[in-house]
Every structure is written in C-alpha cells, then in structure tokens.
Design a protein around this motif. Structure first.
Motif, PDB file in Angstrom:
ATOM      1  N   ALA A  44     -50.717  -0.688 -10.184  1.00 14.95           N
ATOM      2  CA  ALA A  44     -51.933  -0.213  -9.518  1.00 14.95           C
ATOM      3  C   ALA A  44     -53.066  -0.019 -10.531  1.00 14.95           C
ATOM      4  N   VAL A  45     -52.747   0.558 -11.668  1.00 15.62           N
ATOM      5  CA  VAL A  45     -53.774   0.760 -12.710  1.00 15.62           C
ATOM      6  C   VAL A  45     -54.279  -0.592 -13.213  1.00 15.62           C
ATOM      7  N   SER A  46     -53.370  -1.500 -13.467  1.00 13.84           N
ATOM      8  CA  SER A  46     -53.775  -2.837 -13.950  1.00 13.84           C
ATOM      9  C   SER A  46     -54.670  -3.544 -12.945  1.00 13.84           C
ATOM     10  N   LEU A  47     -54.285  -3.488 -11.682  1.00 10.99           N
ATOM     11  CA  LEU A  47     -55.092  -4.146 -10.652  1.00 10.99           C
ATOM     12  C   LEU A  47     -56.462  -3.495 -10.512  1.00 10.99           C
ATOM     13  N   THR A  48     -56.502  -2.175 -10.615  1.00 15.69           N
ATOM     14  CA  THR A  48     -57.772  -1.461 -10.514  1.00 15.69           C
ATOM     15  C   THR A  48     -58.691  -1.819 -11.676  1.00 15.69           C
ATOM     16  N   LEU A  49     -58.130  -1.878 -12.866  1.00 14.30           N
ATOM     17  CA  LEU A  49     -58.933  -2.273 -14.034  1.00 14.30           C
ATOM     18  C   LEU A  49     -59.431  -3.704 -13.892  1.00 14.30           C
TER      19      LEU A  49
END
Length: 105
Positions: A44-49
């Motif tokens: 989720a963090v990777s996709l958000t970034l």
C-alpha cells in the motif's frame, strides 16, 4: 422461535465464529503475518508513493487506485469478519440462553 429458525440462526452464528477462528489462526501464523504485512502495509505504501509520482497518466492512476482499493477491501473484510465472529459468540450465548428449557417441536 421455531426449531427451524433456531437452528438456521445457530448455523449462521457458528459459520461466523468459524471464520473468526480461522482469521485468529492465520494471524498467529508467522508466514501469514509476513505476507499480510507485506501486502497490506508495504504494498500500500509503495503504491501510494508511486501514485504521487505519476504525471498525467489517468490509466496508470486508475489502476493504482484500484489496487489500493483492493488492499483496503481485503483488510476491511478481515477486520469485519473477525468482529462479526466476536459478536456471533455473544449472540450464540444469548440465543442458547433464550432457548434453554424451550422445546423445539
């Protein structure tokens, strides 16, 4: 409550409790913990970034948003099912208490 209604309700509660118990077992499994943390948190963090770095590509943004939604929905399903199972345990006790001494003819 007649016998059919009683046992239908009892079976539904037992299914919810069984799902909660399965989630509890999964949560205590180190392999699932690793997988879940990686998927729900890290992915989720990777996709958000990545979403923040995209320029004007609507297609890519839409795909990333769908993937983030899927992660959120999966996490929400796990939490909701676990909470429903906890409530079902209480409801089952209430149901059994209500029907003690009642004959189901």
């Amino acid at each position: 409550m007649d016998q059919v209604e009683y046992f239908d309700r009892l079976n539904k509660l037992n299914d919810e409790i069984a799902l909660k118990d399965a989630i509890t077992r999964l949560r205590s499994n180190p392999d699932f913990k690793l997988l879940f943390t990686s998927y729900v948190t890290n992915q989720a963090v990777s996709l958000t970034l990545l979403l923040g770095t995209l320029e004007n590509s609507v297609t890519n943004k839409d795909n990333l948003v769908r993937r983030l939604d899927a992660i959120g929905l999966f996490n929400s399903f796990i939490e909701t099912a676990h909470s429903a199972g906890e409530a079902a345990e209480s409801d089952k006790l209430d149901l059994e208490t209500e029907n003690q001494g009642t004959t189901h003819e």
